[in-house]
Enzyme design. Sequence first.
Site, mmCIF file in Angstrom:
data_model
loop_
_atom_site.group_PDB
_atom_site.id
_atom_site.type_symbol
_atom_site.label_atom_id
_atom_site.label_comp_id
_atom_site.label_asym_id
_atom_site.label_seq_id
_atom_site.Cartn_x
_atom_site.Cartn_y
_atom_site.Cartn_z
ATOM 1 C CG HIS A 154 -2.124 -0.840 1.120
ATOM 2 N ND1 HIS A 154 -2.110 -2.162 1.459
ATOM 3 C CD2 HIS A 154 -3.392 -0.567 0.682
ATOM 4 C CE1 HIS A 154 -3.314 -2.688 1.245
ATOM 5 N NE2 HIS A 154 -4.100 -1.739 0.775
ATOM 6 C CE LYS A 158 -3.823 -0.524 4.920
ATOM 7 N NZ LYS A 158 -5.096 0.056 5.385
#
Length: 267
Positions: A154, A158
């Site tokens: 990601h 995040k």
Amino acid sequence: MKVGIIGAAGRMGRTLIEAVQAFDGLTLGAAVDVPGSSLIGADAGELVGQGKLGVALVDNINAVLNDADVFIDFTIPEATMANIRACRAAGRRLVIGTTGLSDDQKAELHAAGGDIAICFAANYSVGVTLCLKLLDTAAKVLGDEVDIEVIEAHHRHKIDAPSGTALAMGEVVASALGRDLKTCAVYGREGRTGARERQTIGFETIRAGDIVGEHTVMFAADGERVEITHKATSRMNFARGAVRAAAWLAGQDRGVFDMQDVLGLRD
Ligand code: NAD
């Protein structure tokens, strides 16, 4: 039907504003973000470059509970819990996309499902929901003959790891094999780890750049391996799925549901 978005100024929140506008039969009724944000008071349409929608961003869900039939929450766990309490008290339906909830927080969410309809999914994309079905089949067919690893990547912003989707994938595989993820999960490896134990399910996390979300579950045997991979290149997939869940939730009075229910994939 009117939809309220909580976390409306965030990455998912802005995409959700666009997805609600594009969905037949739904209109934006409310937009909420964190107290102290410099964007409070701005028109939600202007946050996404769509011109004025006549919905001002507010900093308190209680001020707009009557402006929407269903709320969609993509925020942080603490905010989500406060929103569950507010929606439960007011009898409003709620779609939750926030990840990283603790076991206690999940228990409170499920208790609220006794009073209101809630959709709670770690990933609202149709592709990931399909992958969860495929993973169940793969785990049952390949059984205890393979080593299973979950690899996810990601973007650098995040704040939780492994991703809620990676954990949901691990839960599906563990449950198909009669294992308890709490005791068989291994999160990252370093140093003298010893040989791999077959019963473990490994998780590896990558955080880099602007990666929207990539997940691979590897079933590795001697001589061959199966990999099931999902790659998201746009947040719009998650937003469309969450908005579809909001429309579907209108037909439910109470209970906790997920995307398998929304897509009619529940066995
Ligand atoms: P983000 O940081 O861009 O947005 C979160 C927003 O919530 C921000 O605008 C923040 O100000 C707001 N917020 C924080 N506290 C608040 C409060 N008390 N009241 C109202 N608003 C508040 O994050 P993001 O990338 O949009 O992700 C949000 C969440 O959604 C994360 O948990 C992420 O993992 C999850 N997510 C889920 C899916 C899915 O399909 N389920 C997909 C993508 C992201």
